[in-house]
Structures are given as C-alpha cells and as structure tokens.
Design an enzyme around this catalytic site. Structure first.
Site, short mmCIF file in Angstrom:
data_model
loop_
_atom_site.label_atom_id
_atom_site.label_comp_id
_atom_site.label_asym_id
_atom_site.label_seq_id
_atom_site.Cartn_x
_atom_site.Cartn_y
_atom_site.Cartn_z
N ASP A 1 -10.92 -27.80 -14.33
CA ASP A 1 -12.31 -28.22 -14.54
C ASP A 1 -12.51 -28.74 -15.96
OD1 ASP A 1 -12.91 -27.49 -11.98
OD2 ASP A 1 -13.97 -25.65 -12.50
N ASP B 1 -10.72 -35.37 -8.56
CA ASP B 1 -10.41 -36.02 -9.84
C ASP B 1 -10.62 -37.53 -9.76
OD1 ASP B 1 -8.17 -36.27 -8.11
OD2 ASP B 1 -6.90 -36.81 -9.80
N ASP C 1 -8.33 -42.24 -11.22
CA ASP C 1 -8.18 -40.79 -11.12
C ASP C 1 -7.14 -40.33 -12.14
OD1 ASP C 1 -5.67 -41.27 -10.04
OD2 ASP C 1 -6.25 -40.79 -8.00
N ASN D 1 -4.18 -27.73 -12.09
CA ASN D 1 -4.73 -26.63 -11.31
C ASN D 1 -3.67 -25.61 -10.95
OD1 ASN D 1 -7.47 -27.32 -11.19
ND2 ASN D 1 -7.19 -28.65 -9.42
#
Length: 334
Positions: free
Chosen positions: A208, A234, A191, A199
């Site tokens: 994104d 993620d 990840d 974010n």
C-alpha cells in the site's frame, strides 16, 4: 428573463444557466421554489430583489468573464453561491472557492446534478422555516457533508487519486469537448512492475505504501489540470488534455493540429515520471528493501489511436502490455 419553475415557499434557489444542461429532472410541485435565469447579469438583478438561500451558477454560462461576474454577484447577495461545474471545469471551480475570505463561491457540484439532489442539499429539513442566519449556517453544514460524500464517490480511498468511475466519465466529457474545440486528449495507462513481489515479500501494508508513493510522484510530474486516477490494484491512468486557461505549446509557430501525433509535453511527462520513480526512496521497506521501483506504461491519443474513451483506454492498455512483453520499465506508444 427570470422563470419561476415553482412558486411555493420563499428564499429558495436561483439557478443561473441552462436547466437542460445543468440539472436533470424537474422540482416536484410540493418542494421549494426554484427560479431560473438564462445569464448571470439577469441573475445579479434577481439577487438584488429577492432573498435566495442558494444561487447555483452553471460555470459555462458565466464565461469568459466568470471571475468579475461572480464578484458582482457576491456583492449583491448574502446567498450561498454554488458552482455547477463539468468535470473538466473542476480545477477552475476549486480556484474560485479558494481558502481565503474573498472567495468568489462557497462550493461546487459536478453537473448535471439531479434537481431532487440539489433541493436536498440546500433546502432539506428546517431550512425554509428559519431565518437567514440559520439558513446560512445550516446550508454550510449541508454543503460540507455533500462535499465529503462527493469525495467518497469520486476518489480512491487509499491514494486520494480519482477512481475508475470518475476517470472514465471525465474522459468521455473531455473527448466530446475536444472534438468541438479541436483539442487534444491523450491517455496514459501504467502499472508498477512486479508489484506482487512487494506484497509477497514485505506484506500488504508495504505494498500500500508503494502505491501511495507512486501516486504522489505521478501527481507531482503531471500538470495541475491533468486527471490522475487509480483504476484498481497497481493499475493507474492519466488523462492529459488541453486546458484553455493554460498557454498552448506550438510547433513551428502553429498550434498542433487535431490529428497530430502524441503531444511532446505528454511524452516528456511520462518519461520524467518513469525516471523519477526509479529513484524513489524505499527505506520504509527496511534494510533489505533496497531496489529499483519501475513502471511500464502505454500512451494513446485522440483521433490518432481512437475516437472514444473506450478506444483510448483499450489502446493505451495494449501498449502497456507490449511494454511488459518487451522487458518492462518503459513507456510504449500505440
């Protein structure tokens, strides 16, 4: 030997392969005809004598002379050729379809496929009541729609990678195959470090974009037959496996044994991906978006760390968590 499962209707489906492994369920009696050939040479002979709207070929039944036999089949029929491929055969199916005028097949489905679904794809609606040209045109349209539905069911809509469901099923299939063929399978779970930061600071649209960038990069770093998927958020995973179409690496002149440690090429790919993602250009975040994007990951290999898909994913995730606890930006082995 050609076996007729159902003789109602004309211009139906020819299935080349083993119905027990290629399809699930029987065609209802009130549906169109479907005939079965146990091998492709008998299928070619049947195609010479009978008009079929679609010929479905189970890929393993045509090995190892798949390309040449499909070429013979193409020469002897105007029917649409539909490949029935297992998940690990999908890369080869895509090559056989191709993009030029001399492709050896028109489309493929992941098998085993429900016979009712196969019927709906090639024989639904007015297909059986029109002439050969109309059948071909309608068939193409239906196959295109089915292909789009297949993508929606198996791909992550944000990144275009395979989704969790596909990745799990693929891992199960390829592990079963590896146990029979003395092959190797390794799972990488990873990840993005501190993803929540992107974010929170730059917004979800920027987050994104980070996911998309990471997806493109891992695809470029992996081999074409390895399967890359987004597990959610993620979190990503890669299933590395031995493709018999590709030359196998050697150690001291011998192929690695079934109980060998993590394949060296997999470790190389994982480390390369970690280095490359550190250099990712994040200019889309603006002048304050400079910084280093890093990942943490864990590797687990078949037989060394587990014997099932569940065990490999669990072990790889445990190694990922250990990498996080040890300072992030690293790949850990189990």
């Amino acid at each position: 030997m050609v076996t007729a499962i159902n003789n109602s209707g004309t211009g139906g489906i020819l299935l080349i392969g083993n119905p027990g492994t290629a399809v699930l369920g029987a065609i209802p009696a009130d549906k169109t005809s479907i005939q079965v050939c146990g091998n492709i040479q008998n299928g070619i002979e049947a195609a010479r004598k009978t008009h079929f709207s679609t010929i479905a070929v189970e890929m393993k039944e045509a090995a190892p002379g798949l390309r040449s036999e499909l070429a013979q089949l193409r020469e002897n029929t105007n029917a649409k050729i539909l490949l029935l491929a297992r998940m690990y055969e999908e890369p080869e199916a895509i090559k056989l379809i191709g993009t030029n005028g001399d492709s050896l097949a028109d489309d493929y489905l992941i098998c085993p496929v429900q016979t009712e679904r196969l019927y709906n794809i090639v024989c639904r609606g007015p297909l059986m009541a029109v002439g050969p040209k109309e059948i071909a045109a309608t068939d193409t349209s239906l196959l295109a729609k089915i292909s789009r539905l297949e993508k929606l069911a198996t791909e992550d809509d944000l990144t275009g990678l395979k989704n969790r469901r596909y990745l799990w099923e693929f891992a199960k299939q390829i592990i079963a195959r590896a146990k029979k063929d003395n092959g190797r399978v390794t799972v990488l779970a990873f990840d993005i470090d501190d993803f929540k930061h992107y974010n929170d600071i730059y917004g979800h649209a920027a987050g994104d974009e980070v996911l998309k960038q990471a997806s493109l990069l891992i695809k470029r770093c992996c081999r074409s037959h390895d399967v890359v998927g987004r597990m959610g958020g993620d979190e990503f995973a890669v299933v590395f496996w031995d493709d018999p179409q590709c030359p196998q690496p050697t150690d001291g002149g011998e192929r690695r044994s079934f109980t060998a440690d993590h394949p060296g090429e997999v470790i190389f790919i994982a480390k390369r991906f970690r280095r490359e993602i550190e250099k990712t250009d994040l200019r889309f975040l603006g002048p304050d978006g400079k910084g280093v994007l890093t990942i943490s990951g864990g590797l687990a290999s078949l037989n060394r760390d587990g014997s099932t898909a569940e065990e490999l994913f669990e072990k790889a995730d445990q190694a990922l968590m250990e990498a996080k606890r040890s300072g992030k930006n690293r790949i850990y082995l189990v």
